[in-house]
Design an enzyme around this catalytic site. Structure first.
Site, PDB file in Angstrom:
ATOM      1  N   GLU A  41       0.838  -1.204   0.000  1.00 42.93           N
ATOM      2  CA  GLU A  41       0.000   0.000   0.000  1.00 42.93           C
ATOM      3  C   GLU A  41       0.872   1.253   0.000  1.00 42.93           C
ATOM      4  OE1 GLU A  41      -3.679   1.873   2.660  1.00 42.93           O
ATOM      5  OE2 GLU A  41      -2.270   0.465   3.580  1.00 42.93           O
ATOM      6  N   LYS A 123      -9.622   1.554  -1.955  1.00 41.73           N
ATOM      7  CA  LYS A 123      -9.806   1.131  -0.571  1.00 41.73           C
ATOM      8  C   LYS A 123     -11.175   1.549  -0.046  1.00 41.73           C
ATOM      9  CE  LYS A 123      -7.196   1.307   3.805  1.00 41.73           C
ATOM     10  NZ  LYS A 123      -5.987   1.930   4.432  1.00 41.73           N
ATOM     11  N   CYS A 158      -5.299  -3.289   3.391  1.00 44.34           N
ATOM     12  CA  CYS A 158      -4.928  -3.002   4.764  1.00 44.34           C
ATOM     13  C   CYS A 158      -6.114  -3.014   5.743  1.00 44.34           C
ATOM     14  CB  CYS A 158      -4.187  -1.663   4.811  1.00 44.34           C
ATOM     15  SG  CYS A 158      -3.181  -1.393   6.293  1.00 44.34           S
TER      16      CYS A 158
END
Length: 271
Positions: A41, A123, A158
């Site tokens: 990321e 995300k 994440c």
């Protein structure tokens, strides 16, 4: 299919140095026979370098993404280009489907061996705890699934690991491997290991968590590394420490199907 995770040293704001390390890692993984390489990321600017986000944001048709596409082509690999800061206005102007006509997103792009953009993942869950991410960025909405080398691949990022319903949506669309580019810091190492394994166990699929390595003094944060691949039983296939490195494993879609048939827990779900 041979899957490689590149746990890169990420230097805050050092775009060219970070891109150079990414290029070296992809080339090395390809030389070792990798078919698909996953980067962490915000590997370009560094997750915690929030002040640099607007400066280095780019639309999906802009040069940074061309460079990443060329990296896939030059090495003849599939490439999940970790995440970068996407300029949504620029992408919208270029005709891309975006969640908002302005602002920025934390975006991963899946390039195939020909450099074509096969999937885009922004995300979904933005981290708000002592972080500017939720203030600066727009959450994503799409869930692209990419069929690569006979394997259905999904992407999450994440903090998404903490929201299992997202992974159920991917499973409902047939996913067999989920790659998770991340910038997971100390001290939450046990969370990192437990959540990745849990997502593999409960969804009976491969989960590959790809973290970075490095320290961000401005945020008093250090990435914990420990990139790992879990098989559909949740068994650790390969894992590393917190230093820059690579790991590689063979993943097999047939194994996913065999385990799901042998232990058909997904069929017992009740909404």
């Amino acid at each position: 299919m041979k899957l490689a995770l590149a746990q890169l040293q990420i230097e805050p704001g050092a775009v060219e140095a970070n891109l150079s390390r990414a290029a070296e890692a992809v080339a090395a993984a390809a030389a070792d026979g990798a078919d698909l390489v996953v980067l962490p990321e915000q590997f370009v600017v560094g997750f915690f370098a929030f002040d640099d986000y607007p400066t280095h944001a780019a639309g999906l048709n802009e040069p940074i993404f061309d460079r990443l596409a060329e990296l896939a082509v030059e090495n003849s690999v599939g490439l999940v280009a970790g995440t970068t800061v996407e300029d949504l206005a620029a992408s919208a102007e270029a005709g891309y489907d975006v969640p908002a006509d302005s602002g920025y997103a934390n975006t991963a792009v899946f390039f195939d061996r020909d450099g074509d953009q096969r999937g885009v993942y922004r995300k979904h869950h933005l981290f708000g705890y002592e972080s500017a991410e939720s203030e600066l960025l727009v959450p994503g909405e799409r869930l692209d699934i990419v069929d690569f080398e006979g394997l259905k691949v999904g992407i999450t990022t994440c903090y998404d690991l903490r929201f299992p319903e997202l992974y159920r949506r991917l499973v409902d669309r047939g996913v067999e491997l989920i790659v998770v580019p991340s910038a997971w810091p100390y001290p939450r190492v046990e969370h990192w290991k437990t959540l990745g394994r849990a997502r593999a166990i409960e969804n009976l699929c491969y989960v590959a968590t790809t973290n970075g390595s490095g320290t961000f003094p401005e945020a008093d944060s250090t990435l914990c590394g420990r990139s790992t691949v879990y098989d559909p039983w949740g068994t650790t296939m390969a894992s590393v420490g917190d230093e820059p490195t690579r790991l590689a494993v063979e993943v097999d879609p047939q194994r996913v199907q065999e385990i799901r048939e042998r232990f058909p827990a997904l069929g017992d779900r009740r909404d």
